[in-house]
Design an enzyme around this catalytic site. Structure first.
Site, short mmCIF file in Angstrom:
data_model
loop_
_atom_site.label_atom_id
_atom_site.label_comp_id
_atom_site.label_asym_id
_atom_site.label_seq_id
_atom_site.Cartn_x
_atom_site.Cartn_y
_atom_site.Cartn_z
CG MET A 1 1.39 -6.52 10.74
SD MET A 1 0.27 -6.00 9.72
CE MET A 1 -0.39 -7.15 10.31
CG HIS B 1 -10.01 -3.58 7.79
ND1 HIS B 1 -9.15 -4.00 8.27
CD2 HIS B 1 -11.20 -4.45 7.37
CE1 HIS B 1 -9.94 -5.05 8.79
NE2 HIS B 1 -10.99 -5.22 8.62
CG ASN C 1 -2.04 -0.78 0.65
OD1 ASN C 1 -2.82 -0.78 0.17
ND2 ASN C 1 -2.23 -1.79 1.96
#
Length: 207
Positions: free
Chosen positions: A91, A110, A14
């Site tokens: 994370m 998400h 990303n």
């Protein structure tokens, strides 16, 4: 010009989508000023270096708990004069100190259509495993502001992606990344930097 910090823990796909969008001129009034990793070995740091973006490490192992790490992150971000924080495969659950320091200025991606398959324990392939177990016909991705509730902040953008009968968690993950995550995240970042987002309760208005 809004200074953007991207928080990462792993490969940084990303992050790469944001770097590519910036190179194409698609992030208006914003610039990726820092990449901060929770691990010194994250490949995302190499992606940052190749794009001449300064990389920093706030190593989770150096701190007693998530709260101590969050405090260190908040200090690092403020020293760098960051205006927008983007979680891109970060994370660890951040504690409220960062949310208070950056109200409605932390964005997360998400890999599901919130409020489905979200919250504590729903990350990486686990999200797609649960979606396939449930038998949904569409999944997708959600970009939202970060609040004190895990995956519970106001939704900025969502995009649905069809689920195929022969999907595995890995194939579904890849298709959602390509068709939704890598599209939505740069869009949301640009909207923020352009000053086009406002939050009213749970509703994000796009001007």
């Amino acid at each position: 010009m809004v200074r953007i910090a991207v928080l990462v823990s792993g490969g940084g796909t990303n992050l790469q989508a944001l770097i590519d969008a910036q190179a194409r001129g698609e992030i208006n009034n914003g610039q990726i000023a820092a990449v901060i990793s929770s691990s010194p070995t994250a490949y995302a740091l190499e992606r940052a270096a190749k794009a001449n973006i300064p990389g920093y490490v706030v190593n989770r192992r150096d701190y007693a708990d998530n709260r101590a790490m969050t405090a260190a992150l908040a200090q690092q971000l403020q020293e760098l004069d960051i205006g927008l924080v983007v979680l891109a495969g970060f994370m660890y659950v951040l504690t409220e100190e960062l949310v208070h320091a950056y109200p409605n200025a932390i964005i997360n991606i998400h890999p599901a259509l919130i409020p489905s398959f979200c919250g504590e324990g729903y990350y990486g392939l686990h999200v797609h495993e649960r979606a396939l177990e449930y038998g949904v016909k569409v999944s997708g991705a959600t970009v939202h502001f970060v609040s004190e509730e895990c995956d519970g902040g106001p939704i900025i953008l969502q995009k649905a992606v069809a689920v195929n009968e022969d999907d595995t968690p890995a194939t579904l993950q890849r298709r959602i990344m390509e068709q939704a995550e890598w599209v939505l995240l740069p869009q949301a970042v640009s909207l923020f930097c352009e000053g086009r987002l406002s939050v009213e309760g749970r509703i994000v208005h796009i001007r």
